[in-house]
Design a protein around this motif. Sequence first.
Motif, mmCIF file in Angstrom:
data_model
loop_
_atom_site.group_PDB
_atom_site.id
_atom_site.type_symbol
_atom_site.label_atom_id
_atom_site.label_comp_id
_atom_site.label_asym_id
_atom_site.label_seq_id
_atom_site.Cartn_x
_atom_site.Cartn_y
_atom_site.Cartn_z
ATOM 1 N N LEU A 9 0.799 -1.054 0.204
ATOM 2 C CA LEU A 9 -0.075 0.237 0.708
ATOM 3 C C LEU A 9 1.079 1.412 -0.306
ATOM 4 O O LEU A 9 0.884 2.077 -0.637
ATOM 5 C CB LEU A 9 -0.700 -0.334 0.887
ATOM 6 C CG LEU A 9 -1.786 -0.707 0.744
ATOM 7 C CD1 LEU A 9 -2.696 -0.642 2.430
ATOM 8 C CD2 LEU A 9 -2.966 -0.624 -0.310
ATOM 9 N N VAL A 10 1.944 1.335 0.255
ATOM 10 C CA VAL A 10 2.536 2.555 0.810
ATOM 11 C C VAL A 10 3.568 3.060 -0.757
ATOM 12 O O VAL A 10 3.682 3.503 -1.275
ATOM 13 C CB VAL A 10 4.001 2.870 1.869
ATOM 14 C CG1 VAL A 10 5.231 2.639 1.916
ATOM 15 C CG2 VAL A 10 3.489 2.173 3.400
ATOM 16 N N THR A 13 0.480 4.283 -2.791
ATOM 17 C CA THR A 13 0.911 5.436 -2.710
ATOM 18 C C THR A 13 1.472 6.394 -3.078
ATOM 19 O O THR A 13 1.383 7.065 -3.801
ATOM 20 C CB THR A 13 0.766 5.818 -1.246
ATOM 21 O OG1 THR A 13 -0.244 5.089 -0.415
ATOM 22 C CG2 THR A 13 0.329 7.101 -0.702
ATOM 23 N N THR A 16 2.276 6.589 -7.048
ATOM 24 C CA THR A 16 0.708 7.254 -7.714
ATOM 25 C C THR A 16 0.723 8.392 -7.445
ATOM 26 O O THR A 16 0.870 9.443 -8.462
ATOM 27 C CB THR A 16 -0.288 6.661 -6.910
ATOM 28 O OG1 THR A 16 -0.635 4.796 -6.813
ATOM 29 C CG2 THR A 16 -2.214 7.288 -7.140
ATOM 30 N N SER A 17 1.569 9.169 -5.733
ATOM 31 C CA SER A 17 1.391 10.695 -5.418
ATOM 32 C C SER A 17 2.746 11.220 -6.022
ATOM 33 O O SER A 17 2.521 12.255 -6.683
ATOM 34 C CB SER A 17 1.527 10.601 -4.122
ATOM 35 O OG SER A 17 2.568 9.743 -3.199
ATOM 36 N N ALA A 61 -7.397 -2.158 -4.467
ATOM 37 C CA ALA A 61 -6.173 -1.166 -4.815
ATOM 38 C C ALA A 61 -5.245 -0.881 -5.931
ATOM 39 O O ALA A 61 -5.431 0.597 -6.413
ATOM 40 C CB ALA A 61 -5.353 -2.260 -3.732
ATOM 41 N N ALA A 65 -5.186 2.369 -7.383
ATOM 42 C CA ALA A 65 -4.110 3.455 -7.607
ATOM 43 C C ALA A 65 -4.116 4.143 -9.176
ATOM 44 O O ALA A 65 -3.548 5.196 -9.217
ATOM 45 C CB ALA A 65 -2.771 2.217 -6.832
ATOM 46 N N THR A 69 -3.877 7.367 -10.559
ATOM 47 C CA THR A 69 -2.470 7.983 -11.410
ATOM 48 C C THR A 69 -2.830 8.285 -12.696
ATOM 49 O O THR A 69 -2.460 9.710 -13.307
ATOM 50 C CB THR A 69 -1.599 6.613 -11.288
ATOM 51 O OG1 THR A 69 -1.405 6.056 -10.578
ATOM 52 C CG2 THR A 69 -0.419 7.225 -12.473
ATOM 53 N N GLY B 46 9.557 3.831 -4.019
ATOM 54 C CA GLY B 46 8.495 2.989 -4.236
ATOM 55 C C GLY B 46 8.749 2.115 -5.095
ATOM 56 O O GLY B 46 7.917 0.761 -4.809
#
Lengths: 84, 84
Positions: A9-10, A13, A16-17, A61, A65, A69, B46
């Motif tokens: 998940l990290v 994140t 994506t971010s 998920a 994501a 994105t 990531g």
Amino acid sequence: MDTIEIIGLVAATLTTSSFIPQVYKAWRHKSTRDVSLTMYLAFFIGTMLWLYYGYVHESLAIILANGITGILVIVMLVLKIKHK
Amino acid sequence: MDTIEIIGLVAATLTTSSFIPQVYKAWRHKSTRDVSLTMYLAFFIGTMLWLYYGYVHESLAIILANGITGILVIVMLVLKIKHK
């Protein structure tokens, strides 16, 4: 939740971010000369295929994501076309 | 192989290889002014977490895609630092 799923998940994140500072930079400086249009076109098509993959596998998920994105990549494509 | 898994492979190939034209552009024009360093730093961390996720889940597809992406992102980071 397993530690490895939290790591996943990290990871999602972060990847994506990571596009947020790029979108902000392109929007603020009104310049995208050094940004590759081909990269964002290929990345967008890939993201849309991941979205479909996540939908078929019913993976929230993957859908989340790639949905986020996808939106950020579309904004980059618009900025790239606008500020050549 | 299921059609949906082939779609997943095409998606992974596209999102991974999309960095090639960006690396080529940065290398050829010796300019990365409009490219966000923060984006590539976050994307790299990531990608490394995805690599570990793939290793734990014994997923060759995740390992391969993120291994190659990781190398391309490192090259972009080097070019970004070199050609500010």
